[in-house]
Write a protein that holds these residues in place. Sequence first.
Motif, PDB file in Angstrom:
ATOM      1  N   GLU A 172       0.856  -1.185   0.000  1.00 35.99           N
ATOM      2  CA  GLU A 172       0.000   0.000   0.000  1.00 35.99           C
ATOM      3  C   GLU A 172       0.886   1.227   0.000  1.00 35.99           C
ATOM      4  O   GLU A 172       1.328   1.693   1.036  1.00 35.99           O
ATOM      5  N   GLY A 173       1.123   1.734  -1.186  1.00 36.62           N
ATOM      6  CA  GLY A 173       1.974   2.902  -1.323  1.00 36.62           C
ATOM      7  C   GLY A 173       1.209   4.198  -1.134  1.00 36.62           C
ATOM      8  O   GLY A 173       0.015   4.206  -0.820  1.00 36.62           O
ATOM      9  N   GLU A 174       1.875   5.284  -1.359  1.00 37.91           N
ATOM     10  CA  GLU A 174       1.297   6.612  -1.168  1.00 37.91           C
ATOM     11  C   GLU A 174       0.195   6.927  -2.175  1.00 37.91           C
ATOM     12  O   GLU A 174      -0.608   7.814  -1.960  1.00 37.91           O
ATOM     13  N   ARG A 175       0.129   6.223  -3.285  1.00 42.44           N
ATOM     14  CA  ARG A 175      -0.844   6.508  -4.343  1.00 42.44           C
ATOM     15  C   ARG A 175      -1.944   5.452  -4.424  1.00 42.44           C
ATOM     16  O   ARG A 175      -2.481   5.193  -5.483  1.00 42.44           O
ATOM     17  N   ASP A 176      -2.243   4.827  -3.290  1.00 39.48           N
ATOM     18  CA  ASP A 176      -3.306   3.814  -3.201  1.00 39.48           C
ATOM     19  C   ASP A 176      -3.072   2.611  -4.106  1.00 39.48           C
ATOM     20  O   ASP A 176      -4.019   1.993  -4.589  1.00 39.48           O
ATOM     21  N   CYS A 177      -1.832   2.299  -4.370  1.00 39.28           N
ATOM     22  CA  CYS A 177      -1.479   1.082  -5.090  1.00 39.28           C
ATOM     23  C   CYS A 177      -0.083   0.672  -4.624  1.00 39.28           C
ATOM     24  O   CYS A 177       0.612   1.445  -3.973  1.00 39.28           O
ATOM     25  N   PRO A 178       0.332  -0.548  -4.924  1.00 41.01           N
ATOM     26  CA  PRO A 178       1.676  -0.966  -4.523  1.00 41.01           C
ATOM     27  C   PRO A 178       2.764  -0.070  -5.115  1.00 41.01           C
ATOM     28  O   PRO A 178       2.575   0.542  -6.175  1.00 41.01           O
ATOM     29  N   GLU A 179       3.854   0.012  -4.394  1.00 41.49           N
ATOM     30  CA  GLU A 179       5.030   0.733  -4.875  1.00 41.49           C
ATOM     31  C   GLU A 179       6.228  -0.195  -4.824  1.00 41.49           C
ATOM     32  O   GLU A 179       6.386  -0.973  -3.886  1.00 41.49           O
ATOM     33  N   VAL A 180       7.058  -0.097  -5.853  1.00 46.36           N
ATOM     34  CA  VAL A 180       8.293  -0.855  -5.910  1.00 46.36           C
ATOM     35  C   VAL A 180       9.436   0.147  -5.813  1.00 46.36           C
ATOM     36  O   VAL A 180       9.455   1.151  -6.532  1.00 46.36           O
ATOM     37  N   VAL A 181      10.345  -0.123  -4.906  1.00 41.01           N
ATOM     38  CA  VAL A 181      11.499   0.751  -4.717  1.00 41.01           C
ATOM     39  C   VAL A 181      12.745  -0.044  -5.079  1.00 41.01           C
ATOM     40  O   VAL A 181      12.998  -1.105  -4.508  1.00 41.01           O
ATOM     41  N   VAL A 182      13.502   0.474  -6.047  1.00 39.41           N
ATOM     42  CA  VAL A 182      14.760  -0.142  -6.442  1.00 39.41           C
ATOM     43  C   VAL A 182      15.873   0.799  -6.003  1.00 39.41           C
ATOM     44  O   VAL A 182      15.903   1.963  -6.401  1.00 39.41           O
ATOM     45  N   GLU A 183      16.751   0.285  -5.156  1.00 42.16           N
ATOM     46  CA  GLU A 183      17.874   1.070  -4.651  1.00 42.16           C
ATOM     47  C   GLU A 183      19.173   0.447  -5.117  1.00 42.16           C
ATOM     48  O   GLU A 183      19.365  -0.756  -4.989  1.00 42.16           O
ATOM     49  N   ASP A 184      20.033   1.272  -5.654  1.00 41.08           N
ATOM     50  CA  ASP A 184      21.346   0.813  -6.095  1.00 41.08           C
ATOM     51  C   ASP A 184      22.405   1.658  -5.387  1.00 41.08           C
ATOM     52  O   ASP A 184      23.154   2.392  -6.008  1.00 41.08           O
ATOM     53  N   GLU A 185      22.416   1.554  -4.070  1.00 34.70           N
ATOM     54  CA  GLU A 185      23.303   2.394  -3.264  1.00 34.70           C
ATOM     55  C   GLU A 185      24.778   2.080  -3.446  1.00 34.70           C
ATOM     56  O   GLU A 185      25.610   2.949  -3.300  1.00 34.70           O
ATOM     57  N   SER A 186      25.112   0.847  -3.779  1.00 36.03           N
ATOM     58  CA  SER A 186      26.523   0.469  -3.820  1.00 36.03           C
ATOM     59  C   SER A 186      27.240   0.912  -5.090  1.00 36.03           C
ATOM     60  O   SER A 186      28.448   1.106  -5.069  1.00 36.03           O
TER      61      SER A 186
END
Length: 130
Positions: free
Chosen positions: A85-99
């Motif tokens: 439940e993301g901020e926009r009333d649907c799922p959110e996918v977060v991809v992080e490439d910190e390295s």
Amino acid sequence: MFPFELVRLTDFENEVRITVRSSMDSAFWEAEIAVTSLFVKGSTLLVLSRSKLEAWVQALATLSLGQDVTWMQTDRGPTVSIQLEGERDCPEVVVEDESISMVTVRIPIALEEGWITDHQERIRHFIDQL
């Protein structure tokens, strides 16, 4: 067997895909994460291992219980988080490439019913081919 689309989260405007490109040996596979939206498009390579595949199986089980997950959370390589439940009333996918690139992308995706079962079948099919 290759390429093999392991993850396909899409609503036809936004998508996150993880495609296994090739086998490096019997325990490691080269893959690519691709993120596409009307605003941003990008990709990065990653290495999948048996432990990461097993962690994806566990992540899907957790998602099926209605809980958010973070997959491949390590100090090296990209991390994928799915918030049901993301901020926009649907799922959110977060991809992080910190390295490597130090970039984080958050994509809202209105996922279709049955997407978790579809992904459980995808990973089961991939593992059965090993």
